[in-house]
Design an enzyme around this catalytic site. Structure first.
Site, mmCIF file in Angstrom:
data_model
loop_
_atom_site.group_PDB
_atom_site.id
_atom_site.type_symbol
_atom_site.label_atom_id
_atom_site.label_comp_id
_atom_site.label_asym_id
_atom_site.label_seq_id
_atom_site.Cartn_x
_atom_site.Cartn_y
_atom_site.Cartn_z
ATOM 1 N N CYS A 1 28.080 40.395 45.543
ATOM 2 C CA CYS A 1 26.727 39.963 46.417
ATOM 3 C C CYS A 1 25.714 40.299 45.608
ATOM 4 O O CYS A 1 24.528 40.412 46.015
ATOM 5 C CB CYS A 1 26.782 40.994 47.835
ATOM 6 S SG CYS A 1 26.828 42.734 47.544
ATOM 7 N N TYR B 1 37.496 47.418 48.648
ATOM 8 C CA TYR B 1 36.459 47.536 49.415
ATOM 9 C C TYR B 1 36.693 46.551 50.615
ATOM 10 O O TYR B 1 35.834 45.583 50.869
ATOM 11 C CB TYR B 1 35.343 46.897 48.584
ATOM 12 C CG TYR B 1 35.042 47.612 47.155
ATOM 13 C CD1 TYR B 1 34.191 48.724 47.184
ATOM 14 C CD2 TYR B 1 35.641 47.099 46.021
ATOM 15 C CE1 TYR B 1 34.291 49.240 45.927
ATOM 16 C CE2 TYR B 1 35.720 47.749 44.772
ATOM 17 C CZ TYR B 1 34.881 48.831 44.547
ATOM 18 O OH TYR B 1 34.698 49.461 43.506
ATOM 19 N N ASP C 1 35.591 43.076 46.368
ATOM 20 C CA ASP C 1 34.134 42.626 47.107
ATOM 21 C C ASP C 1 33.339 44.045 47.191
ATOM 22 O O ASP C 1 33.060 44.432 48.331
ATOM 23 C CB ASP C 1 34.526 42.202 48.624
ATOM 24 C CG ASP C 1 33.555 41.526 49.319
ATOM 25 O OD1 ASP C 1 32.321 41.423 48.698
ATOM 26 O OD2 ASP C 1 33.484 41.256 50.556
#
Ligand code: SAH
Length: 455
Positions: A411, A315, A384
């Site tokens: 996140c 990613y 990520d």
């Protein structure tokens, strides 16, 4: 059978706020029935007006504060809360950081994982940090206006300022808006799908101070296009790139597939930790550059590279983490699903004279399976992923390549905890503390870094 609820719509009740949801809503309980309340903090005594009741929960608004929280900041504009761009603006920053740490702790606790969480790395000045804005353009009281939508609705609220966007971006939006109005550009109308200009996107390089303006339209033709471009160039000398993106679909997705350069370059440049990056309109780029530098430094430190390692960056976007890793590793492999981002990543490797990186376009889960099938044995895997977290196929393939270490940048702590549990089941354990980094002050979003090693 219908059970009777303890409150009814339009009723007024007095209550104490007991909790704050992960979306930043206060929670009051009336006989165990939760009411969600905007702009209300734990410990506050409030008089509430019930707005809506569902079977298991309802919504209410504050009519009067009977006792306020010592953690309250008097808000300057309720629209920041209403639109969801800054739903935590009424909470003191130190308390926001505590709240975010607790979010991660609570999720771990619920999953019966006994893993310590460090204090959140916060900002010194937690305002005007965003390097990107995407604002809807609408006809409002006869004028072309930019603004935001009310949370969970299509109700447009015109706004000229934002607490969290870079001041430069606010300034450019206002100037461009005036030019578009002057030249009679027709804003898009969602209801009957008339008009043309849907959104304005502005990106700003904090270090380079370059600005990219993207006009997102329904059709290719923009009335007075040439004159508009010339006027933007003359009025905003910082703008190094004016782009049109065409999105003909009736959809919530902001950008379409077709991008045309109207003036200047197809990318803007910016730097992070001393590396230079080209960023095109369609690529993902972290929105809080000051915190991103801290986040990446943490990733590099935790990766613990000596120059001998093979590393995967899954990613990878435009290769920001990959290139930071490449400086300290033998070889880095990046994978990313957006082709424009990989084109940027390759350009960025050249720009920084790093030739020990290979970038692939594809789904991380498929590429990981392929690398595994080819017999690759990375020393470190950095991931990520977007909010939905890792795909199960990614996890199983990654584990089969037997990396010594996995650095997980997340996140969304809920999916991170879920994925950590999977890695634990497959023979890994979390090393040290999970480190939250505040990438999104004034909002409830939490970014974190976790390190997994083979047990
Ligand atoms: N590491 C980068 C990007 C992180 S954002 C940075 O720090 O800037 C997550 C990225 O994952 C986005 O660029 C998104 O386009 C990409 N992505 C989303 N789903 C994907 C998938 N299934 N496979 C590979 N990349 C994906």
């Amino acid at each position: 059978m219908k059970t009777k609820l303890p409150v009814m719509k339009n009723q007024e009740v007095t209550a104490t706020i007991q909790d704050l949801t992960y979306q930043g809503m206060g929670v009051a309980k009336i006989d165990d029935y939760p009411l969600f309340v905007e702009n209300a903090l734990p410990g506050e005594e409030v008089k509430l007006h019930v707005l809506k009741t569902n079977k298991n929960f309802g919504y209410a608004k504050v009519v009067e504060f009977l006792k306020k929280s010592p953690d309250r900041v008097e808000i300057t504009g309720k629209e920041y809360t209403q639109t969801g761009i800054a739903p935590l603006q009424h909470l003191k920053y130190a308390a926001q950081l505590k709240f975010k740490k607790q979010q991660v702790e609570n999720l771990l606790h619920k999953a019966h994982l006994n893993i310590p969480v460090g204090d959140v790395l916060g900002m010194e000045n937690p305002y005007n940090y965003r390097n990107k804005a995407q604002v809807p353009v609408r006809l409002y009281q006869g004028e072309l206006q930019t603004g935001f939508f009310r949370k969970n609705s299509h109700h447009f609220i015109p706004m000229t300022d934002s607490l969290i966007q870079a001041k430069k971006i606010n300034e450019i939006i206002q100037k461009v808006q005036a030019i578009l109005q002057e030249y009679g550009v027709e804003p898009y109308n969602e209801e009957n799908q008339t008009g043309n200009l849907r959104n304005l996107m502005v990106r700003y390089g904090f270090y380079s101070q370059e600005v990219m303006v993207v006009l997102i339209t329904k059709t290719k033709k923009i009335k007075n296009k040439l004159a508009i471009v010339e006027k933007i160039k003359a009025t905003c000398p910082e703008v190094t790139s004016i782009i049109q993106n065409i999105n003909p679909e009736n959809t919530n997705v902001i950008m379409g597939d077709k991008t045309i350069v109207l003036a200047g370059r197809d990318v803007i440049y910016d730097s992070l930790n001393g590396l230079k990056f080209a960023i095109s309109a369609n690529s993902f780029y972290q929105v809080n550059p000051l915190q991103t530098e801290k986040l990446y430094q943490a990733v590099i430190e935790k990766a613990g590279l000596t120059g001998k390692e093979t590393v995967i960056d899954a990613y990878c976007g435009i290769g920001t983490i990959s290139l930071n890793l490449a400086k300290a590793a033998k070889k880095v492999y990046g994978v990313e699903i957006v082709p424009a981002a990989i084109a940027d990543a390759k350009k960025n490797a050249e720009l920084n004279h790093l030739d020990n990186v290979v970038f692939e376009v594809g789904k991380a889960e498929d590429q990981m399976a392929q690398w595994q099938a080819q017999g690759m044995h990375p020393d470190v895997i950095v991931v990520d992923p977007p909010r939905k977290g890792l795909d199960e196929q990614f996890i199983t393939s990654a584990v089969k390549t037997e990396p010594k270490k996995i650095v997980y940048v997340s996140c969304n702590p809920a999916t991170m905890v879920r994925d950590i549990q999977r890695f634990i089941d497959l023979g890994y354990q979390v090393e040290g503390e999970i480190l939250p980094v505040d990438q999104f002050p004034q909002t409830p979003h939490v970014e974190s870094v976790a390190v997994l090693v083979k047990s």
